[in-house]
Design a protein around this motif. Structure first.
Motif, short mmCIF file in Angstrom:
data_model
loop_
_atom_site.label_atom_id
_atom_site.label_comp_id
_atom_site.label_asym_id
_atom_site.label_seq_id
_atom_site.Cartn_x
_atom_site.Cartn_y
_atom_site.Cartn_z
N GLY A 352 13.53 28.02 19.14
CA GLY A 352 13.32 26.71 19.73
C GLY A 352 13.92 25.56 18.94
N MET A 353 14.13 25.77 17.62
CA MET A 353 14.53 24.68 16.75
C MET A 353 15.85 24.04 17.15
SD MET A 353 13.62 22.85 14.14
CE MET A 353 12.34 23.77 13.27
N LEU A 354 16.80 24.84 17.60
CA LEU A 354 18.13 24.32 17.92
C LEU A 354 18.30 24.07 19.42
CD1 LEU A 354 20.26 26.50 15.46
CD2 LEU A 354 19.18 24.29 15.07
N SER A 355 17.17 24.06 20.14
CA SER A 355 17.23 23.76 21.57
C SER A 355 17.75 22.35 21.80
CB SER A 355 15.84 23.90 22.20
OG SER A 355 15.34 25.20 22.04
N HIS A 356 18.48 22.18 22.90
CA HIS A 356 19.04 20.87 23.23
C HIS A 356 17.91 19.83 23.37
CE1 HIS A 356 21.75 17.88 24.88
NE2 HIS A 356 20.90 17.71 25.89
#
Length: 410
Positions: A352-356
């Motif tokens: 989830g951390m690098l989700s847009h």
């Protein structure tokens, strides 16, 4: 008031006021930053190598492998314990692997250069082909080392507080557990987790997730969700076995057996688990029957190496009875489940951390040790204060520029 309660009151606790916010999301996915953090955060910090029982006899050695470096700790014939870079001075071949005993000399597997247990270079095959060579200047590179309660640590980049100073009064809590008497349960478990090393550290630094993320712990223990931390980044929390029997058979048996079997410990210690963390990447879990080290090492921007040795308590005769083995088995069964839960949680965060569009959320007062850790990262690598990732290939250059700006004029 117990010693544990009294000491906790003397430490720094969670700070109230403005909500703290996590590091920017990009810092949890950058290969360039992970390499920079390794150099500026990991190398100048104390790192666990082995237990004193693993290097008791002359020639005994243990190694620690990290992202770019390997260190060996070995016992000399004179009885002294020393630490060196585990690298031949000729053409950099790694000398030793794992742990074991080295009788006589350390011999490089590449060209046969050999060193004695003090690190001195003793022999160079075909030495006449090295005109003017000075063997006395080509010994193994020494590394800073310190032992605390039988735990052997090294620091590749020296300087800063000693290991004992770092723990401060918190080290006194370890004494009743007599860690120096424990022995390895086997070889360290080493694995790769698919998350940035800071995600795994963040997880290890707070108990806020325990009631939801670790239902077994919640059934088994009355846990301090906040814990305390000192100025050197050593945090700890105290958990006590619940009187109410757990609904899980393994947890219920542990609750019953640990206080009965470990008779050499005082009654309070038999029921108490201590959870330590030491900046920047080490967790130390202390149980009446055993302890483990949770060592989290950077690998890439989205992966880390987990090093997890376990040590168990023999009885006063140096033996491990059937009853002790049962208690230790129950502990390991419980904590294997917790480890699997932690891995799943950390890898979920990485997904989830690098989700847009993700923006870091606020941190609870229970997460004050996470705030301390993030501030240490910010101080060593000020580039992490940028909300957006720097252009590819510029992270180190941008960080150097920011450090230069903060440096006082000559």
């Amino acid at each position: 008031m117990t010693m544990m309660q009294n000491l906790a009151g003397q430490q720094n606790g969670p700070q109230h006021g403005k909500l703290a916010v996590s590091l920017p999301a990009w810092t949890y996915g950058s290969d360039e930053l992970a390499e920079l953090e390794y150099e500026r955060v990991i190398l100048p910090s104390w790192q666990f190598v082995c237990h004193i029982s693993q290097v008791r006899e002359a020639g005994d050695f243990a190694t620690l492998d990290m992202m770019k470096d390997s260190v060996v700790v070995l016992r000399g014939k004179d009885g002294d314990l020393r630490a060196f870079m585990n690298v031949c001075r000729h053409r950099a071949a790694k000398l030793l692997d794992g742990s074991g005993s080295c009788k006589g000399r350390i011999t490089c597997p590449y060209h046969g250069w050999s060193y004695d247990m003090t690190g001195e270079l003793k022999a160079i095959p075909s030495q006449h082909t090295f005109p003017g060579v000075e063997k006395e200047k080509l010994g193994l590179k020494p590394v800073e080392m310190e032992i605390l309660h039988g735990l052997v640590f090294i620091r590749i980049v020296p300087g800063g507080p000693s290991l004992r100073e770092s723990f401060g009064e918190a080290a006194d809590l370890l004494a009743p557990y007599r860690l120096e008497e424990m022995v390895p349960a086997g070889e360290p478990w080493i694995d790769t987790w698919n998350c940035n090393w800071k995600i795994a550290v963040d997880n290890n630094l707070e108990n806020y997730h325990v009631p939801v993320g670790h239902p077994g712990y919640h059934r088994l223990l009355d846990s301090d969700l906040a814990g305390v931390i000192n100025r050197h980044g050593v945090a700890h929390s105290v958990s006590v076995l619940k009187d109410k029997p757990s609904s899980n058979w393994a947890e219920r048996m542990y609750q019953k057996m640990a206080p009965e079997v470990l008779e050499e410990l005082d009654p309070e210690t038999r029921r108490t688990w201590l959870f330590y963390s030491m900046a920047p990447n080490i967790g130390l879990d202390i149980y009446p029957d055993s302890f483990d080290i949770f060592q989290i090492l950077p690998r890439t921007g989205t992966s880390c190496t987990m090093r997890y040795p376990v040590f168990v308590r023999p009885d006063s005769r140096g033996e491990i009875s059937r009853e002790r083995r049962v208690v230790q088995y129950l502990n390991q069964r419980i904590n294997r489940q917790v480890g699997a839960e932690d891995r799943e949680l950390c890898e979920r965060v990485q997904l989830g951390m690098l989700s847009h569009g993700y923006e870091p959320g606020p941190l609870s007062n229970y997460e004050h040790a996470v705030v301390d850790f993030h501030n240490r990262i910010r101080a060593a690598c000020p580039v992490v204060n940028q909300k957006q990732a720097p252009e590819s290939g510029t992270v180190r250059r941008r960080n150097d520029a920011l450090l230069a700006e903060d440096r006082p004029a000559a």
